[in-house]
Design an enzyme around this catalytic site. Sequence first.
Site: not given
Length: 334
Positions: A150, A175, A281, A284, A307, A316
Site C-alpha cells: 500500500r 494494515k 492503489h 497493488r 490479507h 483478483y
Amino acid sequence: MTDQKIQPQKSQEQRTQSPRLLDEIRAKLRLLHRSRRTEKSYVGWIRRYIRFHGTRHPREMDEKEVSAFLTHLADQRNVSASTQKQALCALVFLYKEVLKIELGEIDAAKARRRRRLPVVLTVDEVRRLLDVAEEPGQLVLRLLYGTGMRLLEGLRVRVKDLDFDRGVLLVRDGKGAKDRVTMLPKSLHSPLRAQLQLVRERHRLAIDKGYGGVELPYALDRKYPSAHLELGWQYVFPAESPSRDPRSGAYRRHHLHERTIQRACKVARRSAGIIKPATCHVLRHSFATHLLEDGYDIRTIQELLGHSNVKTTQIYTHVVSQGGTGVRSPLDRL
C-alpha cells in the site's frame, strides 16, 4: 420586579463541551497506541454524531440516537458498508472506552455492501506509467508495483527494512498492525542503493542542523533514547524538510507526504495516455492480478499482500476470469 443578571448564552461548542470531550477521546486513543489516522477518523465521526443530534452531549444519548445516526448515513448519505462500520466503531469506542457506558442493541439500517471489481492496469499500461513518472515519485511507484505494498506502507519503509542479500523487504506495522515479508525486486536493487546513499548524505546534514531524528514506533524512543538518530531507523523516502510532531512538538525527519506520490501518479497516468482511473492503489491491484496471470497460487499472493482472509484475495481471481479468454463470443461466428 428585581433586576436579574442575564446570563450570556453558551455557544454551540460550549453547550456540547466538545473541546473537553474530544481531548479526552484523543488522550484515550493515544494511551491505547492507536494511529493518528484512527484518531482523526474517530474524532471526526464523533463530532458529526454530536452535530447530527443538535449538539447534545453523548451522555444524554444512547443506542437509539446511535441507531438514528447510522441509519441516516445509510439512507440519506448513501455511504458504503465499510464507512458505516467505521462510524459505528468510533461511537462504540466513545461510549465504551471514554464514557464507560454500555450501549444496548443497535438497530440501524444497514448500508448496502457493494461488490466492485478493482481497477487493474495491463502490463503494458504499467510499463508506460512507470516510464513517464518523474522523481521523487517514480522509484516509489516502481516499489509499490514490484512489492504489492500500500502507499503508506511504501513510504514508511526504513533503511533497516531492506535486505538486499536475501532479496526481501520487511513491511512493518501494515494494515491490522501486522508485519509481513515481501520480495525486493532485483531491478530495484541499484536505484534503491543510490537512494540510500542520498539518505545517508541528507541524514548527516540533518544531524548537523539538529533535526536528524525520526519518530520511533511504540515506546522505543524511551527505551533507546538515541535510536531515533541511527541511520537504520531513517525513512528510505524522506521529506525535503523537517516537520513538527503534532504530539511531542519536536522537529523530526518524516517521510514524503502521500499526496506527493499521488500527484506524481496522476501526472504520469495522463502523460501515458491511460484512460483508466489509475491511482497508487491500482498498482497493488495490478501486482496481484499479474501474479495470478503468471500462475502463482492464491495463498502465496495472500501472504504477499498481507490479507488476513483469503476471500479478500480471491477478488483478483474474478478480475482474471472476467476477460473471458477461454470463451468464444457468438458474434465472432457471424
